[in-house]
Design a protein around this motif. Sequence first.
Motif, PDB file in Angstrom:
ATOM      1  N   THR A  38       0.845  -1.201   0.000  1.00 25.75           N
ATOM      2  CA  THR A  38       0.000   0.000   0.000  1.00 25.75           C
ATOM      3  C   THR A  38       0.872   1.239   0.000  1.00 25.75           C
ATOM      4  OG1 THR A  38      -1.736  -1.168   1.220  1.00 25.75           O
ATOM      5  CG2 THR A  38      -1.828   1.226   1.208  1.00 25.75           C
ATOM      6  N   TYR A  40       0.855   5.603  -0.021  1.00 23.88           N
ATOM      7  CA  TYR A  40       0.041   6.748   0.394  1.00 23.88           C
ATOM      8  C   TYR A  40       0.489   7.983  -0.389  1.00 23.88           C
ATOM      9  CZ  TYR A  40      -0.780   3.426   4.133  1.00 23.88           C
ATOM     10  OH  TYR A  40      -1.099   2.288   4.831  1.00 23.88           O
ATOM     11  N   TRP A 224      -2.823   9.951   4.971  1.00 26.76           N
ATOM     12  CA  TRP A 224      -3.032   8.685   5.672  1.00 26.76           C
ATOM     13  C   TRP A 224      -1.925   8.357   6.664  1.00 26.76           C
ATOM     14  CZ3 TRP A 224      -7.030   5.577   6.467  1.00 26.76           C
ATOM     15  CH2 TRP A 224      -8.133   5.697   5.642  1.00 26.76           C
ATOM     16  N   TYR A 227      -0.416  11.766  11.825  1.00 28.09           N
ATOM     17  CA  TYR A 227      -0.984  11.469  13.145  1.00 28.09           C
ATOM     18  C   TYR A 227      -0.955  12.675  14.079  1.00 28.09           C
ATOM     19  CZ  TYR A 227      -1.041   6.609  11.701  1.00 28.09           C
ATOM     20  OH  TYR A 227      -1.307   5.439  11.032  1.00 28.09           O
ATOM     21  N   VAL A 453      -5.296   6.953  15.034  1.00 30.88           N
ATOM     22  CA  VAL A 453      -5.672   7.057  13.615  1.00 30.88           C
ATOM     23  C   VAL A 453      -5.129   8.377  13.075  1.00 30.88           C
ATOM     24  CG1 VAL A 453      -7.759   5.668  13.829  1.00 30.88           C
ATOM     25  CG2 VAL A 453      -7.887   8.135  14.186  1.00 30.88           C
ATOM     26  N   PRO A 454      -4.833   8.445  11.774  1.00 33.48           N
ATOM     27  CA  PRO A 454      -4.449   9.735  11.187  1.00 33.48           C
ATOM     28  C   PRO A 454      -5.634  10.690  11.191  1.00 33.48           C
ATOM     29  CG  PRO A 454      -4.709   8.072   9.481  1.00 33.48           C
ATOM     30  CD  PRO A 454      -4.799   7.357  10.792  1.00 33.48           C
ATOM     31  N   LEU A 459     -10.147  13.024   5.955  1.00 34.96           N
ATOM     32  CA  LEU A 459     -10.501  11.667   6.368  1.00 34.96           C
ATOM     33  C   LEU A 459     -11.521  11.643   7.503  1.00 34.96           C
ATOM     34  CD1 LEU A 459      -6.903  10.101   6.512  1.00 34.96           C
ATOM     35  CD2 LEU A 459      -8.448  10.186   4.551  1.00 34.96           C
ATOM     36  N   GLU A 463     -14.189   7.865   7.192  1.00 35.62           N
ATOM     37  CA  GLU A 463     -13.742   6.549   7.619  1.00 35.62           C
ATOM     38  C   GLU A 463     -14.374   6.175   8.961  1.00 35.62           C
ATOM     39  OE1 GLU A 463     -11.939   4.716   5.643  1.00 35.62           O
ATOM     40  OE2 GLU A 463     -11.809   6.342   4.170  1.00 35.62           O
ATOM     41  N   HIS A 466     -12.424   7.073  12.145  1.00 31.41           N
ATOM     42  CA  HIS A 466     -12.381   8.498  12.437  1.00 31.41           C
ATOM     43  C   HIS A 466     -13.700   8.967  13.064  1.00 31.41           C
ATOM     44  CE1 HIS A 466      -9.231   7.894   9.416  1.00 31.41           C
ATOM     45  NE2 HIS A 466      -8.632   8.917   9.976  1.00 31.41           N
ATOM     46  N   MET A 504      -5.937   8.926  -2.214  1.00 28.97           N
ATOM     47  CA  MET A 504      -4.868   9.219  -1.262  1.00 28.97           C
ATOM     48  C   MET A 504      -4.181   7.943  -0.764  1.00 28.97           C
ATOM     49  SD  MET A 504      -4.389  12.500  -0.730  1.00 28.97           S
ATOM     50  CE  MET A 504      -4.475  12.618  -2.514  1.00 28.97           C
ATOM     51  N   LYS A 505      -4.822   6.797  -1.011  1.00 28.10           N
ATOM     52  CA  LYS A 505      -4.243   5.503  -0.633  1.00 28.10           C
ATOM     53  C   LYS A 505      -4.396   4.566  -1.813  1.00 28.10           C
ATOM     54  CE  LYS A 505      -6.279   3.017   2.582  1.00 28.10           C
ATOM     55  NZ  LYS A 505      -6.676   2.468   3.901  1.00 28.10           N
TER      56      LYS A 505
END
Length: 555
Positions: A38, A40, A224, A227, A453-454, A459, A463, A466, A504-505
Motif C-alpha cells: 500500500t 500513500y 493517511w 498522526y 488514527v491519522p 478523512l 472513515e 475516524h 490518497m491511498k
Amino acid sequence: MCSRSMTCRSLRMVAMLLLSAHLLHASALPAASSYGFTAYRMQQYNLQQEKHGCHGAMVVAEARSPDDSSLTRRCVIMKLSDFTIDRFLESRRQNAAAVIILIPQNISNISEDVIQGFMVTESEALKMETLMPVYVVLEDEQLLCMYAEVKHAAATKSASILIRVLRSMVTTTAFQILVNNNSPIKAITDNSIITLEGVLPGVGDDPPTIVITAHYDSFGLAPWLSYGADSNGSGVTILLELARLFQRLYSDPRNKAPFHLLFSLTGGGKYNFIGTKRWLAENMDHAESSLLHDNVAFVLCLDSLGSGDELFLHVSRPSKPKTPQFNFIQQLEEVISSRFPWVKFATIHKKINLQESTLAWEHERYGMRHILGFTLSHLQDPRSERRGSILDTMSQVDIRKLKRNAVIVAEALVRYMYNLSDKGSPKELQVFKGSLDVLDSRLSALMTMLTSVPRATQLMDREPQHTVLINSLEQEFRRHLQQVYRHTFRQEHRDADITFFDQMKQPMMMYRVKPAAFDLFLGGCIAGYLGLVSYAIQNFGNVYARLKAVMKYKQ
C-alpha cells in the motif's frame, strides 16, 4: 592448421554460450517475482484559488536510486535520509516518473538530525505544486531488499563501461513499479467539518467568558500517515484535561468562579482554520443567544505543547495594562518563574496580515471578529516544519513536559479567575494537587487515543475509525461539560473553501524484471546458437573429420 584454428574458435564459441547459459541460470528470477503493498499519495488540495500538492497518481516505471545519474521516466526510491530538497528538485528537473519515500515503521531510533532534515524537505515540498506522483510507503523486508539492489546497481556504475554493460545485460535485474488503479483523480467538495463545544457555567449575573480552544486535525506529506501527536494532539489533550479539572472544581457551587468557561475543539485547523471560521459565523451571525455575543474576557488557543522548554504566547496586538489579557499573561509569568524557572517564556507580537492567503494561528480568526485572544505554543515560528509532518508521532511528545505545560495553563487560569494574586496568595501556591492533580496516565491515554488514527481533515468524516474518534471526543465533552453541541459544517459545491482529491491511498505492485538490454543480449545468444547449429548441420562431415583428426593428433 587453418582447419585446426577454425575448430578451436568453434569450441571457444560453444564455451562462451555455455558460460552465458550458466550466468543466466545463476541470475534466474525467484519464484516470487512480484510483491503488492500500500502506498500513500502526497497531499493534493485547492485552498480557495491556490493549488497545492501533487496532481499525479499513475506510476508505470522502473525503480532507480536517487544516486543514479539518469532519472528521466524512472521511479526514484528514497529512504528517509535520502529525501532532501536537492534530490527532490533534481527528480523534478529530470522529469522522474514518480518518487517513492520509504518510511520506517518506528522512527524512535532515527537520529534527530535526520528527522529534522526530512521535516524541512517535507515542508518545502508541500509548498510546491507538482505533476510528478509522490508516494510514501512504510518499510518492510521486501521493499528494503529492492532499495538495496537499486542502490547497489547505481554504485556499480562507477566501474568500466565494458564491465558495466556486460553485468547489466547478464546478471542485473530491475524492478518495475506499477499503480494498479487506472481511474482518474476526482475532486471531493462535500467534506464535512465538525466542531465540538461545551460550557462550564460560572457564578453571578452575566459573568464574562473565557474561551479555551484547540484544533484537532493533523497535517503532513501524506494524509493517511498524518498522526499529529504534538501538532495538535498535545493541545487537544491539555484542553480535555482542563475540562476535567475545572469540572471537578466547579462541581462544588462554593468553588465556582465568576467566569463561564467555553471549550471548543475545531476542525480544519490545518487549512486556514476553516472550522473556527464557520463556528464563529454560526455563533455570531446566526445564533440569537451565544456566549460569544456577551463579554468575552479572552480566547486561549492551545497549539503544539508536547515538548520543549520554551513557551511562547502569540498575540496579534500588545495587551494593555489592567485588561483581562494583560492580567492573565502576568499570571502565566508568575507560575513559570516561581515553579518552572528553567522554562523560557516570551510574548510574540504579530499583526494579522489580511493580504496573506493563510492565517498563522487560530487566535487570528477571533481577532478578525474583534475578540481578543492568543495562542500558547512551544513553537516560536508559525511556519515551523513541526506543525505539519508525518514524523510528528508519539516519539516527538514528552509526557512529562506535556504535563508541566498543562499545570502551567491550569494554575495560571485559576489564579486569574479567582484573583489569587490580589488576595495575597503566594506565587508558589498549588491549587491543582491531590485529587485535582494533573494525571500522567490520563494524558498518556488521551494521546494514545488521538494518535491511534491519522487525523487529516479529508478523512475525518469518511472513515469509520475516524467517526469513532469524533464520537469519543464528544463523549469526553459530555462527561465533563454542559450544553455540549456538535456542529457539522458542510461545504457548498460551488463555493467551497477547500477542495480535496481522492486516491490518497493506492495499491501498488513491484515486479522483478530483466532490463531492456537483456533482451538484446538474449537475442544475440540465440542467434549465435542457431548459427552454430546450422553450420554444424551443413558441414557435419567436415566438422566430424576435423574433430577426429584433432583427437588422433592428441593421442
